[in-house]
Design a protein around this motif. Sequence first.
Motif, PDB file in Angstrom:
ATOM      1  N   PHE A  62       0.525  -4.614  33.017  1.00 27.62           N
ATOM      2  CA  PHE A  62      -0.445  -4.021  32.094  1.00 27.62           C
ATOM      3  C   PHE A  62      -0.325  -4.676  30.721  1.00 27.62           C
ATOM      4  O   PHE A  62      -1.327  -4.944  30.040  1.00 27.62           O
ATOM      5  CB  PHE A  62      -0.198  -2.516  32.012  1.00 27.62           C
ATOM      6  CG  PHE A  62      -1.132  -1.770  31.104  1.00 27.62           C
ATOM      7  CD1 PHE A  62      -2.492  -2.047  31.079  1.00 27.62           C
ATOM      8  CD2 PHE A  62      -0.655  -0.761  30.273  1.00 27.62           C
ATOM      9  CE1 PHE A  62      -3.353  -1.356  30.248  1.00 27.62           C
ATOM     10  CE2 PHE A  62      -1.506  -0.058  29.445  1.00 27.62           C
ATOM     11  CZ  PHE A  62      -2.859  -0.358  29.429  1.00 27.62           C
ATOM     12  N   ASP A  65      -2.391  -7.878  29.827  1.00 29.67           N
ATOM     13  CA  ASP A  65      -3.851  -7.858  29.697  1.00 29.67           C
ATOM     14  C   ASP A  65      -4.286  -8.376  28.327  1.00 29.67           C
ATOM     15  O   ASP A  65      -3.529  -8.341  27.350  1.00 29.67           O
ATOM     16  CB  ASP A  65      -4.384  -6.434  29.895  1.00 29.67           C
ATOM     17  CG  ASP A  65      -4.286  -5.979  31.343  1.00 29.67           C
ATOM     18  OD1 ASP A  65      -3.983  -6.829  32.216  1.00 29.67           O
ATOM     19  OD2 ASP A  65      -4.492  -4.777  31.605  1.00 29.67           O
ATOM     20  N   LYS A  66      -5.502  -8.853  28.252  1.00 29.86           N
ATOM     21  CA  LYS A  66      -6.101  -9.321  27.004  1.00 29.86           C
ATOM     22  C   LYS A  66      -7.326  -8.469  26.689  1.00 29.86           C
ATOM     23  O   LYS A  66      -8.174  -8.263  27.549  1.00 29.86           O
ATOM     24  CB  LYS A  66      -6.522 -10.785  27.132  1.00 29.86           C
ATOM     25  CG  LYS A  66      -5.404 -11.726  27.537  1.00 29.86           C
ATOM     26  CD  LYS A  66      -4.374 -11.905  26.459  1.00 29.86           C
ATOM     27  CE  LYS A  66      -3.321 -12.931  26.905  1.00 29.86           C
ATOM     28  NZ  LYS A  66      -2.333 -13.232  25.896  1.00 29.86           N
TER      29      LYS A  66
END
Length: 491
Positions: A62, A65-66
């Motif tokens: 998690f 993520d971007k």
Amino acid sequence: MSYLRVSTKRQVSGYGLAKAERSATRHMAAKGWEHVGTFVDPGVSGANGVGDRPDFDRLMRFAGDKPRPFDVVVVEEGRAIGRTSRAFWRWVWSLEDLGIFVAIVDGDVDNTTPEGCRELRRQARYAEREWEVVRARAQGGLQEKAMSGGWVGGPPPYGYRIAKKGVKGESHLVLDKTEARVLRRAKEVLVKEQPNWRRTAAHLNAEGFRDRRGNLWTEKTLKRRLLSESTLDSRIVFRNPARVPSSCGTVLKADGIPEYGESVVIPLDPIFSPREVAELRCHVAALPPRRPGARRVYPLSGRLFGACGRHYVGAGRTGSNEHWYKCSGKDEKYPGADVCSCVVIDAPAIEKAVWGEVLKLASGGGFDVEDRTSPSSGAVVGLAHSERIAALGRQIAVQRGAISAVVESVAGPALSDDGYGLGGDVDQAIGVLREELGQLVRLWGEAVAWREEAADIGHGIDGLRKLSSSGRGELPGTLCGSRARSSPCSR
């Protein structure tokens, strides 16, 4: 983001997790931080590192993520991060490399400042020391129990049961009459009625005998039970160096002696008389040995799956060049059991086809370290390990300089730079500095080890690129290494 971890089932069913969650939530509220979510690893040892904690690994996925979904991970205590230096720092560094900080509620500590990093090192050392004390006490208790002839825990060897189980300090092993009768019958059948282990197992199954779990006997299980140390020698050895590092998990010192106590021989009531043991040994020694098959590398063992759901393993014919992959579902669970109908696969053909796909992937630039390496893999390749090591080296130099300055001012320049063995007054004056130096040196060593692991992964990927560019039409056997433990590559 908060992260919770407890080690035991008792803590899971008690108030440990609830208390930790309340503390983390209050801490975030006091800081004005938004609570994005909570990840929990119940019943997971603090010695487990990155890659061995299911929910922490999910947290790391998690975190990648971007745009970055959170900036801080909050834990109640340092020991929730890890009980060993390795587990603790790789946990923290994995987050740092993603630009995420760690905050500890106990002591209001975080690694956003040099002072916070220093306190974090103290927390790591405290967690490890506490774990070492708990482990030493537990191991000492096991040693005393073994020396008194008691049972130290775990399932008893076949043929025996635990008497007074659950009674503190009094549990011990006694003969299990039912299982001992099975072993005696197995010995009788093997020596007098059947020519090999397979037929002996089938004979026992036909007579209605079953193993401890109620399963039919296999030749492998029967051989292991009948020729075990407990069966033939009427004893078990606690902390047996000869069995390391197989199933007993005994930790050895550099000289080969068990770390937490000497080996202890626990005598057992015999299942066979000395004459019967000698008869069994002589008969087994006279059995014709199995002819070993041709040893080849099967890099796709454990990676191919049949219609029955079982994985394929390598197989070959002794004295010939034929080799193939067969489904493990074709192995009998017990003599005479049904087997699957999955087809046998020609090894050279399937390996050539798979290697062709690898070449396509490599030629298309598919092996991108930064994009394909998961933060939860335990060794993140391409991160700034060298900068971390250099920074720690500079801190070590500064710390040594501080110690030398204190020593010179208190005791004179002729004494040791590090100030060891200078007497009570000077030792007390530099005790904190010296402990901090030791922590930095240990941390530097851990960072170097992690960089070497990352380099090994990078070299493996570079080697695969070179193989792909060479145009070789075969699958290299070295690809089997990552699954060597769970599915051996040769048979």
